[in-house]
Scaffold this motif. Structure first.
Motif, short mmCIF file in Angstrom:
data_model
loop_
_atom_site.label_atom_id
_atom_site.label_comp_id
_atom_site.label_asym_id
_atom_site.label_seq_id
_atom_site.Cartn_x
_atom_site.Cartn_y
_atom_site.Cartn_z
N ILE A 1 0.84 -1.20 0.00
CA ILE A 1 0.00 0.00 0.00
C ILE A 1 0.87 1.25 0.00
O ILE A 1 0.59 2.22 -0.72
CB ILE A 1 -0.95 -0.01 1.21
CG1 ILE A 1 -1.94 -1.19 1.10
CG2 ILE A 1 -1.71 1.31 1.31
CD1 ILE A 1 -2.83 -1.34 2.33
N ALA B 1 -6.97 3.15 4.72
CA ALA B 1 -6.85 1.69 4.67
C ALA B 1 -7.40 1.13 5.96
O ALA B 1 -7.38 1.78 7.00
CB ALA B 1 -5.39 1.28 4.47
N ASP C 1 -7.96 -0.94 0.87
CA ASP C 1 -7.50 0.44 0.71
C ASP C 1 -8.29 1.08 -0.40
O ASP C 1 -8.99 0.41 -1.18
CB ASP C 1 -6.00 0.46 0.40
CG ASP C 1 -5.66 -0.14 -0.95
OD1 ASP C 1 -5.88 0.53 -1.97
OD2 ASP C 1 -5.18 -1.30 -0.98
#
Length: 566
Positions: A493, A502, A519
């Motif tokens: 991420i 997220a 996310d």
């Protein structure tokens, strides 16, 4: 006129001789009177100070003045009948610097130690016991040595050399120095008693300060630092360190250092079997050496500092030693006396008792905290969750009675929220049942650490939800894989998603461990590099589970990783 007879000269010559002899005797009497007055002044001067080092130097200076000696010194006798301190007078700083080492009490000086009685010599080198001078020492001829006694104990010797004018020291010089040595013994005893009294006062004050700090709630590190600082001041040491057992118990690690070169000893480790501190730790008794560099103990007490006299005292009694307090002085300084060692041992023993009391207090506070956490967990489980569950059941039965779809939908949403709240409370109950000191090492604690650690790289705090008995039902192998997968997913991420939020959800239910990470980023591009994702799938398959990667409902990516718990 009668002849005048010449006057005899004999009576006049005899009278002149008598007058000359009388004059000599008067001068001798006056000189003796002056020396007696000087001796009395010297006795008063020597006894006018209570600092031992000042008294010793004043004794030597006074003795050299009284007998017209060029050089003088006082040597203090320690254990093993060796000279532990040498106080010289008459040598310049340059001359002192050229001398390789001070006398150790061998040869002629050793004879005075073994046979403590006055000794006068015409020339030092002519005596059969003469050992010679160390390199750099100036030549010396005539010699006068007198022992200094304190309560029938020979404290040291007074040495005088090189009588001015080239003559020898005579009986009168010897008598003067013996009288001065007698007065010096009294002055030294007074100085030692004052020093001992002052030392006890400092010891009592330091003990009180350490005990007060412990009982007032100060942490152990702060108290150990205070103990090292006070011990160094009490013993007039150059460095003090506190060593505690390292992992395995075969080494001691320096945890606290105070004094010169303290920065050089941070995190130093010494072997228990081969160090001064290790001997004190293993034996439970103080260990002192006159010169650490010349002893059979290779491990120094303090980094790059050239330590001479050193002492190590255990923190605690034999069989229950908690650590070691070690102190050192620069090479060449006077060693630690037995009174210093006893005082330090007593001080360290009292400090260790205070530490035990403080730890017992901390254990009691920790037990009270655990009892409170357990009580709160039981109240949440037996009262709060049951009431929330009852409310949810009531709402579920009410849904069927509501005709309007909007109202029914709102009721169903409230029921879902209550269900989620119950799961969160259960997760909190599991966390409360984990001891605080084990929380950081627990699976929950490590998960929280990973998520909070990603905050600085992401620029926001990810959401986190944990449900079920993570710490009780997840074995070590799945737990390690779970942490690795979570770490890799958060890293992806950070590097690729360009997300603004997220969420992480971890659940243990029905014999399955599930990790879900969502996310709102750009998602996984078609044909992108997927080696990291394959690693996540391999970890799941290795445990009999699976990995699912799909687009999230509002954009972004949803990673679901689940494995069975056997």
């Amino acid at each position: 006129m009668a002849d005048v007879q010449p006057r005899s000269l004999m009576p006049h010559m005899r009278l002149d001789e008598l007058l000359s002899e009388l004059q000599v005797r008067l001068e001798t009497v006056l000189a003796t009177r002056d020396r007696v007055h000087a001796l009395l002044d010297a006795v008063v001067s020597v006894g006018s100070d209570l600092d031992l080092q000042t008294v010793l130097r004043r004794i030597v200076e006074t003795a050299t003045t009284l007998v017209d000696a060029t050089y003088g010194a006082v040597g203090l006798i320690g254990e093993g009948n060796t000279l532990v301190q040498f106080v010289p007078v008459g040598l310049s700083e340059e001359e002192i610097a050229r001398i390789e080492h001070w006398p150790h009490g061998l040869g002629l000086l050793g004879l005075l130690i073994k046979e403590p009685r006055p000794l006068r010599l015409h020339h030092i080198a002519e005596h059969p016991e003469s050992y010679g001078f160390p390199p750099g020492h100036p030549p010396m001829g005539s010699f006068l040595g007198v022992p200094i006694r304190v309560r029938e104990e020979v404290f040291g010797n007074l040495y005088l050399t090189e009588k001015r004018g080239g003559g020898d020291f005579d009986e009168e010089d010897e008598a003067i120095v013996i009288a001065l040595a007698t007065a010096a013994g009294v002055a030294i005893e007074n100085a030692r008693m004052y020093e001992e009294t002052h030392r006890r006062e400092v010891w009592l004050q330091a003990s009180s300060e350490v005990t007060t700090s412990l009982l007032s709630g100060a942490d152990s590190h702060e108290v150990l630092t205070l103990m090292a600082r006070r011990a160094r001041a009490m013993a007039d040491a150059d460095v003090a360190v506190v060593l505690l057992p390292a992992a395995g118990g075969e080494k001691l690690r320096v945890m606290i250092a105070d004094g010169v070169a303290a920065d050089e000893v941070t995190e130093v480790e010494v072997a228990v079997a081969d160090s001064l501190s290790g001997r004190a730790f293993a034996g439970g008794e103080p260990v002192a050496v006159t010169d650490l560099a010349e002893s059979d103990i290779p491990a120094l007490v303090c980094g790059g500092l050239q330590v001479g006299p050193a002492v190590a005292v255990p923190l605690g009694a034999a069989g229950a030693v908690r650590g070691v307090l070690s102190l050192g002085k620069r090479s060449g300084r006077i060693p630690f006396s037995q009174s210093h060692v006893r005082m330090l041992h007593s001080f360290a023993g009292q400090a260790s008792i205070s530490l035990e009391l403080a730890e017992a207090r901390e254990d009691a506070e920790r037990l009270g905290l655990l009892e409170d956490r357990d009580r709160i967990a039981k109240d949440l489980h037996d009262v709060v969750i049951q009431r929330l569950f009852a409310v949810a059941m009531t709402l579920m039965s009410t849904v069927r009675l509501v005709d309007r779809p909007e109202a029914s939908s709102r009721l169903q949403h409230a029921i879902d929220e209550l269900d989620g709240t119950i799961r969160q409370i259960r997760s909190t109950i599991f966390a409360l049942q984990t001891p605080p000191d084990a929380e950081a090492r627990s699976l929950r604690g490590q998960i929280v650490g990973l998520v909070e650690g990603a905050r600085g790289h992401l620029g926001f705090m990810p959401g986190l939800r944990m449900e079920g008995p993570l710490d009780n039902k997840v074995p070590q192998e799945p737990a390690e894989h779970l942490l690795a997968v979570l770490r890799e997913t958060l890293s992806n991420i950070v590097r690729h998603a360009r997300a603004s939020c997220a969420d992480v959800a971890i659940e243990v239910a029905g014999g399955t461990l599930t990790l879900v990470v969502e996310d709102d980023g750009v998602g996984i591009p078609a044909g992108g590099h997927r080696s990291g994702l394959r690693n996540l799938g391999d970890r799941a398959e290795r445990l009999g589970g699976a990995l699912t990667i799909e687009g999230a409902a509002g954009g972004g990516t949803r990673v679901s990783w689940h494995v069975p718990l056997r």
